[in-house]
Design a protein around this motif. Sequence first.
Motif, mmCIF file in Angstrom:
data_model
loop_
_atom_site.group_PDB
_atom_site.id
_atom_site.type_symbol
_atom_site.label_atom_id
_atom_site.label_comp_id
_atom_site.label_asym_id
_atom_site.label_seq_id
_atom_site.Cartn_x
_atom_site.Cartn_y
_atom_site.Cartn_z
ATOM 1 N N ASN A 32 37.779 49.096 35.447
ATOM 2 C CA ASN A 32 38.918 48.040 35.560
ATOM 3 C C ASN A 32 40.194 49.638 35.907
ATOM 4 O OD1 ASN A 32 40.534 45.641 35.928
ATOM 5 N ND2 ASN A 32 40.419 46.230 33.232
ATOM 6 N N GLU A 33 40.129 50.448 35.430
ATOM 7 C CA GLU A 33 41.405 50.812 34.829
ATOM 8 C C GLU A 33 41.501 51.668 36.466
ATOM 9 O OE1 GLU A 33 42.600 55.274 33.193
ATOM 10 O OE2 GLU A 33 41.973 53.253 31.584
ATOM 11 N N ARG A 34 39.841 52.243 37.383
ATOM 12 C CA ARG A 34 40.275 52.601 38.601
ATOM 13 C C ARG A 34 40.794 51.636 39.717
ATOM 14 N NH1 ARG A 34 35.403 54.270 36.381
ATOM 15 N NH2 ARG A 34 34.397 52.813 37.179
ATOM 16 N N VAL A 76 56.633 44.310 49.352
ATOM 17 C CA VAL A 76 55.712 43.799 48.452
ATOM 18 C C VAL A 76 55.040 45.759 47.949
ATOM 19 C CG1 VAL A 76 53.059 44.209 50.237
ATOM 20 C CG2 VAL A 76 55.357 42.720 51.170
ATOM 21 N N ALA A 77 55.671 46.270 47.944
ATOM 22 C CA ALA A 77 55.185 47.057 46.943
ATOM 23 C C ALA A 77 55.301 47.443 45.982
ATOM 24 C CB ALA A 77 55.156 48.855 47.724
ATOM 25 N N ALA A 78 56.392 46.694 45.604
ATOM 26 C CA ALA A 78 56.977 46.752 44.041
ATOM 27 C C ALA A 78 56.282 45.959 43.592
ATOM 28 C CB ALA A 78 58.081 46.303 44.181
ATOM 29 N N GLY A 79 55.664 44.220 44.338
ATOM 30 C CA GLY A 79 55.047 43.071 44.093
ATOM 31 C C GLY A 79 53.836 43.846 43.400
ATOM 32 N N LEU A 80 53.556 44.342 44.573
ATOM 33 C CA LEU A 80 51.940 44.926 44.075
ATOM 34 C C LEU A 80 51.151 45.537 43.106
ATOM 35 C CD1 LEU A 80 49.030 44.136 45.523
ATOM 36 C CD2 LEU A 80 49.712 46.626 46.089
ATOM 37 N N ALA A 81 52.946 46.169 42.485
ATOM 38 C CA ALA A 81 52.541 47.246 41.406
ATOM 39 C C ALA A 81 52.630 46.113 40.362
ATOM 40 C CB ALA A 81 53.772 48.145 41.320
ATOM 41 N N GLY A 82 53.343 45.351 40.271
ATOM 42 C CA GLY A 82 53.530 43.909 39.180
ATOM 43 C C GLY A 82 52.539 43.657 39.188
ATOM 44 N N TYR A 83 51.956 43.663 40.282
ATOM 45 C CA TYR A 83 50.552 42.181 40.611
ATOM 46 C C TYR A 83 49.348 43.187 39.754
ATOM 47 C CZ TYR A 83 46.090 40.587 41.799
ATOM 48 O OH TYR A 83 45.034 39.934 42.048
ATOM 49 N N ALA A 84 49.231 44.744 40.104
ATOM 50 C CA ALA A 84 48.564 45.352 39.632
ATOM 51 C C ALA A 84 48.463 45.187 37.904
ATOM 52 C CB ALA A 84 48.243 46.608 40.171
ATOM 53 N N PHE A 85 49.121 45.376 37.205
ATOM 54 C CA PHE A 85 49.540 45.321 36.159
ATOM 55 C C PHE A 85 48.963 44.085 35.403
ATOM 56 C CE2 PHE A 85 51.203 44.801 31.667
ATOM 57 C CZ PHE A 85 50.889 45.816 31.126
ATOM 58 N N ARG A 86 48.848 43.023 35.972
ATOM 59 C CA ARG A 86 49.232 42.056 35.414
ATOM 60 C C ARG A 86 47.661 41.806 35.580
ATOM 61 N NH1 ARG A 86 51.972 37.509 34.217
ATOM 62 N NH2 ARG A 86 50.737 36.245 35.193
ATOM 63 N N ARG A 87 46.756 42.192 37.369
ATOM 64 C CA ARG A 87 45.703 41.685 36.973
ATOM 65 C C ARG A 87 44.386 41.905 36.049
ATOM 66 N NH1 ARG A 87 41.035 39.006 39.418
ATOM 67 N NH2 ARG A 87 39.559 39.853 40.273
ATOM 68 N N TRP A 88 45.651 43.986 35.555
ATOM 69 C CA TRP A 88 44.112 44.393 34.876
ATOM 70 C C TRP A 88 44.177 44.143 33.375
ATOM 71 C CZ3 TRP A 88 46.677 46.684 30.306
ATOM 72 C CH2 TRP A 88 45.774 47.287 29.469
ATOM 73 N N LEU A 89 45.580 43.515 33.216
ATOM 74 C CA LEU A 89 45.677 43.195 31.883
ATOM 75 C C LEU A 89 44.912 41.773 31.739
ATOM 76 C CD1 LEU A 89 46.847 44.005 29.310
ATOM 77 C CD2 LEU A 89 48.911 42.091 29.894
ATOM 78 N N SER A 90 44.689 41.180 32.859
ATOM 79 C CA SER A 90 43.883 39.736 32.963
ATOM 80 C C SER A 90 42.397 40.332 33.092
ATOM 81 C CB SER A 90 44.148 38.865 34.207
ATOM 82 O OG SER A 90 43.805 38.021 34.006
ATOM 83 N N VAL A 91 41.889 41.182 33.760
ATOM 84 C CA VAL A 91 40.476 41.717 33.446
ATOM 85 C C VAL A 91 39.831 42.003 32.342
ATOM 86 C CG1 VAL A 91 38.943 42.628 34.498
ATOM 87 C CG2 VAL A 91 41.054 41.787 36.232
ATOM 88 N N GLU A 92 40.821 42.790 31.728
ATOM 89 C CA GLU A 92 40.352 43.304 30.327
ATOM 90 C C GLU A 92 40.198 42.219 29.414
ATOM 91 O OE1 GLU A 92 39.640 46.673 28.170
ATOM 92 O OE2 GLU A 92 40.316 46.470 30.396
ATOM 93 N N GLY A 93 41.503 41.367 29.566
ATOM 94 C CA GLY A 93 41.226 40.428 28.712
ATOM 95 C C GLY A 93 39.675 39.825 29.091
ATOM 96 N N ALA A 94 39.880 38.829 30.343
ATOM 97 C CA ALA A 94 38.581 38.533 30.278
ATOM 98 C C ALA A 94 36.927 39.449 29.902
ATOM 99 C CB ALA A 94 37.903 38.256 31.972
ATOM 100 N N MET A 95 36.958 40.497 30.186
ATOM 101 C CA MET A 95 36.308 41.145 30.066
ATOM 102 C C MET A 95 35.368 41.219 28.041
ATOM 103 S SD MET A 95 35.487 44.246 32.144
ATOM 104 C CE MET A 95 36.907 45.228 31.328
ATOM 105 N N ARG A 96 37.231 40.994 27.443
ATOM 106 C CA ARG A 96 37.093 41.114 25.725
ATOM 107 C C ARG A 96 36.423 40.013 25.086
ATOM 108 N NH1 ARG A 96 39.466 45.641 23.037
ATOM 109 N NH2 ARG A 96 40.041 44.157 21.561
ATOM 110 N N THR A 97 36.620 38.562 26.106
ATOM 111 C CA THR A 97 36.765 37.363 25.638
ATOM 112 C C THR A 97 35.521 37.030 26.443
ATOM 113 O OG1 THR A 97 38.069 36.409 27.341
ATOM 114 C CG2 THR A 97 38.602 36.945 24.659
ATOM 115 N N GLY A 98 34.789 37.292 27.192
ATOM 116 C CA GLY A 98 33.779 37.000 28.407
ATOM 117 C C GLY A 98 34.161 35.041 28.787
#
Length: 128
Positions: A32-34, A76-98
């Motif tokens: 997820n971090e990669r 778009v570059a700035a938005g993408l960086a923000g999206y990347a963080f939100r996506r990382w956090l969301s995927v991490e949460g999904a993995m932790r809770t199934g």
Amino acid sequence: MTPASVVGVGHLWPPRDLTEGEAPDARFTLANERTFLAWIRTSLGLVAAAVGLEAFAPSVAPDAVRTPLVVVLLVVAAGLAGYAFRRWLSVEGAMRTGRDLRGSPATIVLAALIVLAGVVLAVAMLVT
């Protein structure tokens, strides 16, 4: 007192997505971090394209085309960086809770914007 509470964000970090459920296998967290870093790399590539277009290619397209294109690339570059963080956090949460992982519409949007920027630049070069 923790460093986070000193600066006033102690109630915000770590977010619930990183504290609920059970920690996933480290391999999944690292994958997820990669993916997050790949999105950040893409964002940096867009910034580099904008800087290169503005600084090193002033004769490629007229200012009326080049400047808005550079601004769009930077936004778009700035938005993408923000999206990347939100996506990382969301995927991490999904993995932790199934929870199921959702697909990402950002790939289609990003590809469409890059194609559009390329077409605008190509047309501007042909016209000038």
